[in-house]
Design an enzyme around this catalytic site. Structure first.
Site, PDB file in Angstrom:
ATOM      1  N   HIS B  58       0.653  -1.291   0.546  1.00 27.93           N
ATOM      2  CA  HIS B  58      -0.008   0.156   0.238  1.00 27.93           C
ATOM      3  C   HIS B  58       0.945   1.295  -0.263  1.00 27.93           C
ATOM      4  O   HIS B  58       0.774   2.071   1.095  1.00 27.93           O
ATOM      5  CB  HIS B  58      -0.857   0.393   1.330  1.00 27.93           C
ATOM      6  CG  HIS B  58      -2.453   0.321   1.328  1.00 27.93           C
ATOM      7  ND1 HIS B  58      -3.789   0.205   1.554  1.00 27.93           N
ATOM      8  CD2 HIS B  58      -2.259   1.732   0.424  1.00 27.93           C
ATOM      9  CE1 HIS B  58      -4.373   1.717   1.322  1.00 27.93           C
ATOM     10  NE2 HIS B  58      -3.189   2.339   0.972  1.00 27.93           N
ATOM     11  N   LEU B  61       2.569   6.961  -3.999  1.00 30.65           N
ATOM     12  CA  LEU B  61       4.117   7.172  -4.633  1.00 30.65           C
ATOM     13  C   LEU B  61       3.852   8.934  -5.724  1.00 30.65           C
ATOM     14  O   LEU B  61       4.639   9.229  -6.003  1.00 30.65           O
ATOM     15  CB  LEU B  61       4.299   6.189  -6.219  1.00 30.65           C
ATOM     16  CG  LEU B  61       5.238   5.153  -5.765  1.00 30.65           C
ATOM     17  CD1 LEU B  61       5.857   3.976  -6.153  1.00 30.65           C
ATOM     18  CD2 LEU B  61       6.478   5.548  -4.973  1.00 30.65           C
ATOM     19  N   ARG B  62       2.436   8.880  -5.314  1.00 30.78           N
ATOM     20  CA  ARG B  62       2.169   9.722  -6.448  1.00 30.78           C
ATOM     21  C   ARG B  62       2.231  10.396  -7.904  1.00 30.78           C
ATOM     22  O   ARG B  62       1.912  11.399  -8.545  1.00 30.78           O
ATOM     23  CB  ARG B  62       2.276  11.102  -6.066  1.00 30.78           C
ATOM     24  CG  ARG B  62       2.349  10.999  -3.923  1.00 30.78           C
ATOM     25  CD  ARG B  62       0.471  11.655  -3.978  1.00 30.78           C
ATOM     26  NE  ARG B  62       0.003  11.519  -2.770  1.00 30.78           N
ATOM     27  CZ  ARG B  62      -0.816  10.653  -2.539  1.00 30.78           C
ATOM     28  NH1 ARG B  62      -1.790   9.738  -3.189  1.00 30.78           N
ATOM     29  NH2 ARG B  62      -1.294  10.876  -1.351  1.00 30.78           N
ATOM     30  N   ASN B  92      -4.435   5.797  -7.788  1.00 28.63           N
ATOM     31  CA  ASN B  92      -4.638   6.739  -8.088  1.00 28.63           C
ATOM     32  C   ASN B  92      -3.849   7.713  -7.892  1.00 28.63           C
ATOM     33  O   ASN B  92      -3.811   9.296  -7.588  1.00 28.63           O
ATOM     34  CB  ASN B  92      -5.996   7.394  -6.091  1.00 28.63           C
ATOM     35  CG  ASN B  92      -4.549   7.300  -5.435  1.00 28.63           C
ATOM     36  OD1 ASN B  92      -3.668   6.486  -4.948  1.00 28.63           O
ATOM     37  ND2 ASN B  92      -5.214   7.861  -3.960  1.00 28.63           N
ATOM     38  N   HIS B 177     -11.049  -0.692  -0.468  1.00 31.61           N
ATOM     39  CA  HIS B 177     -10.906   0.684   1.055  1.00 31.61           C
ATOM     40  C   HIS B 177     -12.545   0.717   1.614  1.00 31.61           C
ATOM     41  O   HIS B 177     -13.003   0.682   0.842  1.00 31.61           O
ATOM     42  CB  HIS B 177     -10.313   1.921   0.133  1.00 31.61           C
ATOM     43  CG  HIS B 177     -10.483   3.191   1.099  1.00 31.61           C
ATOM     44  ND1 HIS B 177      -9.717   4.325   1.797  1.00 31.61           N
ATOM     45  CD2 HIS B 177     -11.623   3.665   1.529  1.00 31.61           C
ATOM     46  CE1 HIS B 177     -10.112   5.546   1.814  1.00 31.61           C
ATOM     47  NE2 HIS B 177     -11.503   4.780   1.935  1.00 31.61           N
ATOM     48  N   HIS B 230      -5.654  -1.375   4.863  1.00 35.14           N
ATOM     49  CA  HIS B 230      -6.373  -0.257   6.108  1.00 35.14           C
ATOM     50  C   HIS B 230      -7.773  -0.830   7.654  1.00 35.14           C
ATOM     51  O   HIS B 230      -7.925  -0.006   7.040  1.00 35.14           O
ATOM     52  CB  HIS B 230      -5.339   0.990   5.672  1.00 35.14           C
ATOM     53  CG  HIS B 230      -6.379   1.550   4.796  1.00 35.14           C
ATOM     54  ND1 HIS B 230      -7.806   1.096   4.765  1.00 35.14           N
ATOM     55  CD2 HIS B 230      -5.860   2.617   3.924  1.00 35.14           C
ATOM     56  CE1 HIS B 230      -8.186   1.966   3.636  1.00 35.14           C
ATOM     57  NE2 HIS B 230      -7.557   2.572   2.967  1.00 35.14           N
ATOM     58  N   ASP B 303       0.374   2.423   3.661  1.00 33.09           N
ATOM     59  CA  ASP B 303       0.080   3.432   3.146  1.00 33.09           C
ATOM     60  C   ASP B 303       0.704   4.501   3.541  1.00 33.09           C
ATOM     61  O   ASP B 303       0.287   6.262   3.662  1.00 33.09           O
ATOM     62  CB  ASP B 303      -1.713   3.425   3.877  1.00 33.09           C
ATOM     63  CG  ASP B 303      -2.742   4.439   4.017  1.00 33.09           C
ATOM     64  OD1 ASP B 303      -2.972   5.476   1.935  1.00 33.09           O
ATOM     65  OD2 ASP B 303      -3.994   4.730   3.938  1.00 33.09           O
ATOM     66  N   PRO B 321      -6.039  13.109   3.654  1.00 34.38           N
ATOM     67  CA  PRO B 321      -5.389  12.639   4.446  1.00 34.38           C
ATOM     68  C   PRO B 321      -4.335  12.396   3.834  1.00 34.38           C
ATOM     69  O   PRO B 321      -4.164  12.285   3.107  1.00 34.38           O
ATOM     70  CB  PRO B 321      -7.294  12.013   4.818  1.00 34.38           C
ATOM     71  CG  PRO B 321      -7.057  11.988   3.064  1.00 34.38           C
ATOM     72  CD  PRO B 321      -7.436  12.900   2.608  1.00 34.38           C
TER      73      PRO B 321
END
Lengths: 316, 426
Positions: B58, B61-62, B92, B177, B230, B303, B321
């Site tokens: 999880h 890495l953006r 995402n 999720h 998570h 995460d 978040p």
């Protein structure tokens, strides 16, 4: 004490102390020239990111009566509309040289957050659903002075009616009322009670009829009309049937009981009775006391010396 | 030909044994375990354990999309410093990993960085919007084995059921999720006592548990594999425990922060502690620890969620978040939970490698002939986290100033030494 962020920052002695200073301010406010030089040379910025009439004017009046300079920041006409961040806004204002920053913001916790970006004292004038400490103080002032019990609300019962969950006034007032010894009852539709209400140390009653005849103080909160449209509360007539103060209910209030409201009032919603017709209404007294108490807060945070210095007029 | 490496004096951690032995690596393969050897590079492993490299199920890495917060290279470096030799990149991104091109791009950037294996996951729905299924078969052909809309849960039960059916056919894992969105509108933190007095919108435990419950029933109906991301509440642990007892093919992870940090930390309104799902209560933490001890929880996953500084300098309700996790995971787990070396290796390497189907290269025993994806770490070094010392591009660690026990010393990826004595070599 540098900041006033939450009522939880104040000990009972602090609260009683501020209310005592407010008595001095009340005396000043009866003078022909209601002004003293106590904060001459201090600059207070009132920074309102959310609409407000009474709180902003009350603070600005309080500051001016103490001879402070007042800088007014209106979010609607500021560079925030050009995308300036909150941090940059606060740092920019602070760079102009201010001693205190009176802040209102829609988000809980912002007054605390900005303390890291400014050297000025930060005074919370209402943040989200979190706190409105000067409201709590001015309401405690109003009740204690009403009953002539300066440092205590022991034996008093206070009902707070309306949207408790989304109310910063409720959070501040319940904390101060309880610590001064009052018994606090809350009346609200289940969806407008905060989660974990059992940890708040208050009694919960289902309808206004359960409390109206028995309490010393009936404190009506503003019902935000937009909540009526969501899944939170039923339609308006249903709400009013259970939670509004009608003329019939007002007539059942105890003889020495008082009616309070933090304003602005939604006429026809929480107050179906005209408050002018309720002998125990102290709603305008609250507004008047607000100036006294905010002067006391500003003096306590920014003033130097004892309250005896307040005896001088502005001319001296 | 990469340089040969010998790790001296460390305790080798395998599923069936824990014993001191030197480990020799030649040409990317473990050439000897035990005996005395010389090599081009001699690593001090005294006081350390040596295990297969960690695998993070999880990681955000953006890249592509939010390179100011993290890049695949900077995130890979943080991973290597945390002892990871493989990370599953959450989908995402912008564009989202719902198409072959983006998946290829992420994998290629990982190879270019060369610090750990970057394993792209795929979206369950196009754009993670919950409306339309992603092209699972095309993505599976590209080697994607792990699908999730992480950041949001799949709200549509019918769509989720069909996704599981297709997942079963393709032999891939759907990872959820768990969050019923209608119960968490505007939510900032755990819906508990703290939230009530702070006056912020709450994220109730029921919003997670309701989706866990639904998905368990969908797994029961379809027989498909499912992984829960998570998990944060005592109720979720209980549900998964019962589902596993029924023999359902379910796995679950917990993050280090949900094991170590409580909702109380938000009292100061600092957005660094805002995370989704939110930090919960002491009782939830206890239940998660019991879940680790009895095997209900299979894996610890970070995460890791970098956010550029200015985005966390917002009001608590506007701030995004997420918190950093890669470089602190071992220390946090070892400090917060009573675990032995084999449990650590299982939670952080063996089990996640199985769940992400990486067992050809990761989570393997330290034995002759095995690929050299290796972490050398201890459970005794006490160190203080400083956000300025982390190699992630972002600074949003909730552990700044905190003392942790246990640290990664060396990481070997594909036979190449990438971290030595806690320093990245590239």
């Amino acid at each position: 004490m540098k900041h006033l962020l939450s009522t939880h920052d104040l000990s009972v002695d602090d609260i009683v102390g501020i209310l005592d200073v407010a008595d001095h301010m009340a005396e000043i406010n009866t003078r022909t020239v209601p002004k003293v030089p106590a904060l001459r040379g201090k600059t207070i910025a009132s920074v309102f990111f959310e609409d407000s009439t009474r709180t902003r004017l009350s603070f600005e009046t309080a500051a001016k009566r103490l001879s402070a300079d007042v800088m007014t920041f209106m979010a609607s006409s500021s560079s925030l509309n050009k995308g300036e961040s909150l941090r940059d806004t606060i740092e920019t204002l602070s760079a102009m040289g201010i001693d205190a920053l009176v802040i209102r913001h829609k988000s809980s916790g912002i007054p605390q957050t900005i303390t890291q970006w400014t050297d000025a004292s930060v005074i919370n004038a209402g943040d989200g659903w979190h706190q409105h400490p000067t409201q709590g103080l001015l309401d405690a002032y109003t009740v204690t002075r009403e009953y002539g019990t300066k440092d205590s609300l022991q034996g008093r019962s206070i009902a707070i009616v309306g949207d408790i969950k989304h109310s910063r006034v409720a959070r501040s007032n319940i904390d101060i009322f309880r610590r001064l010894g009052a018994h606090v009852v809350v009346v609200a539709p289940p969806a407008l009670l905060p989660g974990n209400i059992e940890s708040w140390g208050v009694e919960v009653r289902p309808t206004i009829d359960d409390v109206v005849a028995d309490v010393d103080v009936l404190y009506m909160l503003r019902m935000q009309l937009e909540r009526m449209d969501s899944a939170i509360v039923p339609k308006l007539p249903e709400y009013c049937a259970t939670y509004s103060l009608t003329p019939e209910r007002a007539a059942r209030m105890g003889s020495g009981a008082i009616l309070m409201h933090p304003g602005p009032i939604n006429r026809g919603v929480e107050l179906i009775v005209d408050p002018a017709d309720v002998p125990g209404s102290r709603i305008l007294t609250q507004v008047k006391n607000g100036v006294n108490v905010r002067m006391a807060v500003l003096f306590s945070l920014l003033g130097s010396g004892a309250t005896s210095t307040l005896q001088q007029g502005a001319e001296s | 030909m990469s340089a040969s490496i010998v790790i001296r004096g460390a305790t080798v951690v395998n599923p069936d044994s824990v014993a001191v032995a030197d480990v020799l690596i030649v040409d990317g393969i473990i050439a000897a375990v035990g005996g005395t050897h010389d090599a081009d590079i001699v690593l001090d492993g005294s006081g350390c354990f040596v295990s297969s490299g960690f695998v993070d199920l999880h990681t955000h890495l953006r890249e592509p999309g939010k390179e100011e917060a993290e890049t695949i290279e900077s995130g890979s470096r943080a991973a290597a410093l945390g002892g990871y030799t493989a990370v599953v990149a959450m989908p995402n991104t912008d564009p989202a990993q719902d198409n072959v091109e983006t998946v290829r791009f992420v994998r290629a950037q990982g190879i270019a960085a060369g610090l750990c294996e970057v394993v792209p996951s795929g979206c369950i729905t196009i754009g993670r919007l919950g409306k339309q299924m992603a092209p699972y078969a095309r993505l599976a052909e590209e080697g994607v084995t792990f699908f999730t809309d992480d950041g949001t849960g799949v709200q549509d039960s019918h769509l989720m059921q069909r996704a599981l059916m297709l997942g079963k056919q393709l032999g891939v894992t759907m990872a959820q999720h768990c969050e019923v969105a209608s119960l968490t509108k505007g939510a900032v933190m755990h819906d508990g006592e703290c939230c009530s007095s702070m006056g912020v919108p709450g994220w109730p435990s029921a919003a997670e548990e309701q989706m866990v419950r639904r998905d368990i029933e969908l797994v029961r109906a379809t027989g498909a594999k499912m992984h829960f991301l998570h998990l944060s509440t005592a109720g979720s642990v209980e549900l998964v425990r019962a589902a596993k007892a029924d023999g359902l093919p379910i796995t679950a992870e917990v993050t280090p922060h949900h094991l170590a940090l409580q909702d109380e930390l938000l009292r100061g309104f600092d957005p660094v502690f805002k995370v989704n799902p939110p930090l919960r209560t002491a009782q939830d933490i206890e239940a998660l620890k019991v879940g680790i001890a009895d095997g209900t929880i299979d894996a610890v996953a970070t995460d890791h969620a970098p956010h550029a500084g200015h985005t966390k300098e917002q009001p608590l309700d506007d701030a995004p978040p997420g918190m950093l996790g890669l470089e602190t995971a071992l220390g946090v787990l070892n400090t917060a939970v009573a675990v032995d070396a084999q449990q650590i290796a299982s939670l952080m390497s063996w089990a996640p490698a199985r769940i992400a189907e990486l067992t050809e290269r990761h989570g393997r025993p330290i034995a002759v002939g095995e690929p050299a994806n290796i972490a050398v770490w201890d459970t005794t070094t006490v160190w203080t986290v400083s956000r300025d010392d982390l190699s992630s591009k972002s600074r949003n660690t909730p552990y700044h100033g905190m003392e942790l026990r246990g640290r990664v010393r060396h990481t070997i990826f594909n036979g190449e030494l990438v971290v030595r004595d806690g320093k990245a070599l590239k």
